[in-house]
Scaffold this active site. Sequence first.
Site, PDB file in Angstrom:
ATOM      1  CG  ASP A 107      36.758  35.588  38.502  1.00  0.00           C
ATOM      2  OD1 ASP A 107      36.555  34.423  38.126  1.00  0.00           O
ATOM      3  OD2 ASP A 107      37.422  35.887  39.512  1.00  0.00           O
TER       4      ASP A 107
HETATM    5  N1  URA Z   1      42.150  34.618  39.649  1.00  0.00           N
HETATM    6  C1  URA Z   1      40.954  35.110  40.050  1.00  0.00           C
HETATM    7  O1  URA Z   1      40.648  35.129  41.236  1.00  0.00           O
HETATM    8  N2  URA Z   1      40.126  35.582  39.101  1.00  0.00           N
HETATM    9  C2  URA Z   1      40.423  35.612  37.791  1.00  0.00           C
HETATM   10  O2  URA Z   1      39.623  36.068  36.974  1.00  0.00           O
HETATM   11  C3  URA Z   1      41.676  35.103  37.381  1.00  0.00           C
HETATM   12  C4  URA Z   1      42.514  34.600  38.340  1.00  0.00           C
END
Ligand code: URA
Length: 248
Positions: A107
């Site tokens: 993310d």
């Molecule tokens: N899980 C998440 O919620 N976000 C990420 O970036 C990676 C794994």
Amino acid sequence: MPSPLRLQKFLSRCGVASRRKAEEYIAQGRVQVDGKVITAMGEQITPGKQKVYFDGKEVVAEERFIYILLNKPKGYVTTLSDPQGRPIVTSLLSGIQERVYPVGRLDLDTEGALLLTNDGDLAQSILHPSHEVTKTYEAEVKGHPPSEAIKRLEKGILLENRKTAPAKIQIKQQKTKTTVIIITIHEGRKRQVKKMFEAIGHPVIALKRLAYGALTLDGLSLGKYKILQQKDLEKIFSNKFLYKHKNS
Ligand code: URA
């Protein structure tokens, strides 16, 4: 003459994207073979015999495969372009000539280990659930999750009508208002870690990926990357857990 192969496999071999992502590009009408847009998945092509174009540019086979581990800072997107103009992770790879792409995603507000490669087959192996490549995260969550809630996460909980695979969890530190937790999972659903903690009422406030399998950031500072060697790649597939978890 090389033997025919599926268009998405050819695209991933040439470093355009992972096979899964290449399928999306085909469906979006971004791929042409000999001047004709192909959106069906069954297309076979023979390298060298047909000309393949992605977004109007001819796709040619990469000379060598390259594997990179980046410590992604927050604020960077893990796509190769961003309509909103936010910084993209590949802008951190000065000096890399090959067209690499991220293996999976992180993310915008997540930092930590991100693999990038032009080797579609390796990307596919890492992403495919059957290989169960573990990913370890450090999540700082709101409040202090009770051990009963942690056990539910370890066993697997329903997320969007599908149970998550068992997770390994270790409480690293309890702060006044938050808890720092190490969690190891081997699935890669979108926003999975955040959704898991949301589901038990303890939302994530900071998330960092520490490792793929046994391949850790190992002193790599934020925004820096290193080129991986064969011995590093082997660590990705080692299913040893990095941290001592209660039940392992
Ligand atoms: N899980 C998440 O919620 N976000 C990420 O970036 C990676 C794994």
